[in-house]
Scaffold this active site. Structure first.
Site, PDB file in Angstrom:
ATOM      1  N   ASP A   1       0.836  -1.207   0.000  1.00  0.00           N
ATOM      2  CA  ASP A   1       0.000   0.000   0.000  1.00  0.00           C
ATOM      3  C   ASP A   1       0.874   1.262   0.000  1.00  0.00           C
ATOM      4  OD1 ASP A   1      -3.030  -1.077   0.974  1.00  0.00           O
ATOM      5  OD2 ASP A   1      -1.335  -2.349   1.471  1.00  0.00           O
TER       6      ASP A   1
ATOM      7  N   ASP B   1      -1.569  -2.636  -4.091  1.00  0.00           N
ATOM      8  CA  ASP B   1      -1.879  -1.208  -3.997  1.00  0.00           C
ATOM      9  C   ASP B   1      -0.622  -0.383  -4.267  1.00  0.00           C
ATOM     10  OD1 ASP B   1      -4.485  -1.841  -3.558  1.00  0.00           O
ATOM     11  OD2 ASP B   1      -4.612  -1.022  -1.539  1.00  0.00           O
TER      12      ASP B   1
ATOM     13  N   TYR C   1      -2.168   4.164  -6.271  1.00  0.00           N
ATOM     14  CA  TYR C   1      -3.383   4.868  -5.825  1.00  0.00           C
ATOM     15  C   TYR C   1      -3.854   5.887  -6.860  1.00  0.00           C
ATOM     16  CZ  TYR C   1      -3.214   2.570  -1.336  1.00  0.00           C
ATOM     17  OH  TYR C   1      -3.235   1.614  -0.352  1.00  0.00           O
TER      18      TYR C   1
ATOM     19  N   ASN D   1      -6.792  -3.875  -4.398  1.00  0.00           N
ATOM     20  CA  ASN D   1      -8.027  -3.275  -4.895  1.00  0.00           C
ATOM     21  C   ASN D   1      -7.784  -1.997  -5.686  1.00  0.00           C
ATOM     22  OD1 ASN D   1      -7.375  -2.593  -2.018  1.00  0.00           O
ATOM     23  ND2 ASN D   1      -8.921  -1.001  -2.337  1.00  0.00           N
TER      24      ASN D   1
ATOM     25  N   HIS E   1      -3.315  -9.732  -0.749  1.00  0.00           N
ATOM     26  CA  HIS E   1      -3.581  -8.338  -0.406  1.00  0.00           C
ATOM     27  C   HIS E   1      -4.445  -8.216   0.850  1.00  0.00           C
ATOM     28  CE1 HIS E   1      -3.692  -4.064  -0.871  1.00  0.00           C
ATOM     29  NE2 HIS E   1      -5.026  -4.047  -0.887  1.00  0.00           N
TER      30      HIS E   1
ATOM     31  N   HIS F   1     -11.463  -2.675   7.177  1.00  0.00           N
ATOM     32  CA  HIS F   1     -11.497  -3.919   6.398  1.00  0.00           C
ATOM     33  C   HIS F   1     -11.665  -5.159   7.278  1.00  0.00           C
ATOM     34  CE1 HIS F   1     -10.381  -1.374   3.090  1.00  0.00           C
ATOM     35  NE2 HIS F   1      -9.220  -1.076   3.635  1.00  0.00           N
TER      36      HIS F   1
ATOM     37  N   VAL G   1      -4.885  -3.180   4.976  1.00  0.00           N
ATOM     38  CA  VAL G   1      -5.138  -2.403   6.194  1.00  0.00           C
ATOM     39  C   VAL G   1      -3.940  -1.499   6.426  1.00  0.00           C
ATOM     40  CG1 VAL G   1      -5.579  -2.488   8.666  1.00  0.00           C
ATOM     41  CG2 VAL G   1      -6.516  -4.260   7.159  1.00  0.00           C
ATOM     42  N   HIS G   2      -4.166  -0.196   6.557  1.00  0.00           N
ATOM     43  CA  HIS G   2      -3.073   0.770   6.630  1.00  0.00           C
ATOM     44  C   HIS G   2      -2.534   0.877   8.056  1.00  0.00           C
ATOM     45  CE1 HIS G   2      -4.990   2.699   2.823  1.00  0.00           C
ATOM     46  NE2 HIS G   2      -4.422   1.534   2.583  1.00  0.00           N
TER      47      HIS G   2
END
Length: 483
Positions: free
Chosen positions: A170, A197, A200, A235, A320, A330, A358-359
């Site tokens: 991410d 990811d 973005y 995603n 992911h 999530h 998940v960030h």
């Protein structure tokens, strides 16, 4: 005196607390939620005129250069780049001495449109027949606009081959992203396991989507041009946008980022496997069908049977969406994949499963929930020595910001969690042990915040330990005989 007594009391309480915590961690029945609050950069993308997005000098100069493993065993690479103005040459010149290129390979060229955006000319060149553990120099482009880079191939497939992987997910293209990338490049990692990811760019609209795919390619080139990044999709790679007339999933991603899926008999570039040094790495697609009888399900069943732990003892899975996640963000999204694949992960004794999405950061104990169904009473994960460790590293730095709300109380399966930006490294030492670090990017400093020794699931069993003792005893006898 009262102040001294108070200090002594506080010190005793601190020591006791540490001992209790260590005891709990050793026994695997308590986790830790970090209270650290990072003073992060704003979660906005770096302006396009920043130097990290600079277009290389020269007419039609190659840009967005990136490499990935190009075969099953690490003796090939796929070198990719973009030329903006015209197709130009797709030849890669390469060799083992700087500026002396004994060999060449010819690539392919393609381009595409996304809404009204027209991509540059995308080159993919498969370079094979390489030697293991060798530094290669390569040159792309022509004339004054040509550019030169290098990479090092992995060691020969061997159970005790040491290797250091970086793990990033991410990422995006914010100043937090830049901090993560720069700190990873100081870690000594030899290849990146990327958890999905990328750019973005889907957070933009119209032609800006393609423009931000281009800027991300230039942004990461400082690393991707010099070592393999093993790609998986998230995603934000789907780019399904009916309002633009764009309904082909993963269109931007698949045009730009090649994978060696044919080498592992996969039918789709979104799921595949490679062997690198002493590791067998399986890449899964969270956003492709995976239930029983689908192509991904059937491929994974066959690939797990092909794993040879005598040659590649470390079995690593990338995906992911995390299948264990105690963050509000999530939450439970990975449950469907867990119900399909978790029993296989336990049966084949997967060592570690890395995920993003998940960030934040989170690591589990070895647990499983394979005995749960809608009629039995086993609804909670339980300790399982055959299960993998599940690690979420979705904290690369993208513009959506951190996922700071963890569920309370912390589940018993969760060992450590923190909402901060960072990256991880997995340093394999031999067939039995690897050292794992999660590095928090703390105000410009790389800090190892979570670390543990990962014991190999195959060679760590009592049976394998006895076999290992015989292996080293035989090597000792052979060495003595040689004298």
């Amino acid at each position: 005196m009262a102040g001294v007594a108070r200090m002594e009391s506080m010190l005793v309480q601190f020591v006791v607390s540490c001992l209790v915590l260590l005891s709990c961690l050793r026994n695997g029945n308590a986790g830790m939620t970090s209270s650290f609050v990072r003073s992060e950069y704003p979660s906005v993308d770096i302006p396009l005129d920043h130097k990290v997005f600079s277009v290389p000098k020269g007419h039609n100069a190659p840009q967005q250069v990136h490499i990935t493993q190009g075969d099953y065993d690490g003796k090939a690479v796929i070198i990719s780049w973009v030329t903006a103005d015209e197709p130009g040459t797709s030849k890669v010149q390469y060799g083992t001495s700087e500026k002396k290129y004994q060999f060449s390979a010819e690539g392919t060229i393609t381009n595409y449109t996304f809404y009204e955006y027209k991509s540059g000319y995308i080159h993919h060149c498969h370079v094979d027949g390489l030697e293991h553990d060798t530094k290669y120099y390569y040159k792309i482009g022509s004339g004054d606009s040509s550019r030169e880079f290098w990479f090092i191939t992995p060691p020969k497939i061997s159970p005790d081959a040491p290797y250091k992987f970086g793990i990033i997910g991410d990422l995006g293209q914010t100043f937090n992203s830049l901090s993560t990338l720069e700190h990873y490049m100081q870690s000594g990692g030899q290849a990146v396991l990327f958890l999905g990811d990328l750019s973005y760019a889907d957070r933009y609209q119209y032609n800006d989507i393609g423009i931000r795919w281009d800027s991300w390619g230039r942004f990461v080139e400082q690393s991707t041009a010099y070592q393999s990044w093993i790609w998986s999709a998230g995603n934000h790679e789907i780019d399904y946008m009916p309002y633009l007339g764009e309904v082909t999933p993963f269109k931007n991603y698949l045009q730009r980022y090649a994978t060696p899926y044919y080498a592992s008999k996969s039918s789709n570039p979104l799921w595949y496997a490679i062997r690198r040094a002493s590791a067998h790495i399986i890449v899964l697609s969270s956003y492709s069908p995976f239930v029983k009888y689908t192509p991904q399900w059937m491929w994974l069943r066959e690939e797990l049977e092909r794993v040879d732990r005598e040659k590649t003892p470390w079995l690593i899975v990338l995906m992911h969406i995390p299948i264990y996640n105690s963050n509000d963000a999530h939450y439970m999204e990975g449950e469907s994949m867990r119900s399909v694949f978790e029993s296989w992960f336990v049966h084949y004794r997967v060592d570690v499963v890395f995920a993003g999405h998940v960030h934040a950061y989170e690591r589990s104990y070895r647990i499983s929930n394979i005995h749960y169904n809608v009629t039995s009473g086993y609804q909670y994960p339980i300790p399982d020595k055959s299960a993998p460790v599940y690690i979420t590293v979705g904290d690369g730095g993208n513009q959506e910001g951190l996922a700071g709300r963890f569920r309370d109380p912390q589940p018993e399966y969760s060992a450590f969690r923190e909402a901060s930006y960072g990256h991880s490294t997995l340093e394999i030492h031999n067939r039995t042990h690897a050292l794992y670090h999660w590095n928090r990017n703390d105000d410009g400093k790389k800090m190892a915040t979570d670390a543990f020794v990962l014991h190999n699931q195959y060679w760590g069993t009592n049976h394998r330990r006895r076999k290992l003792k015989k292996h080293y005893a035989r090597k000792y006898i052979d060495r003595v005989a040689a004298y």
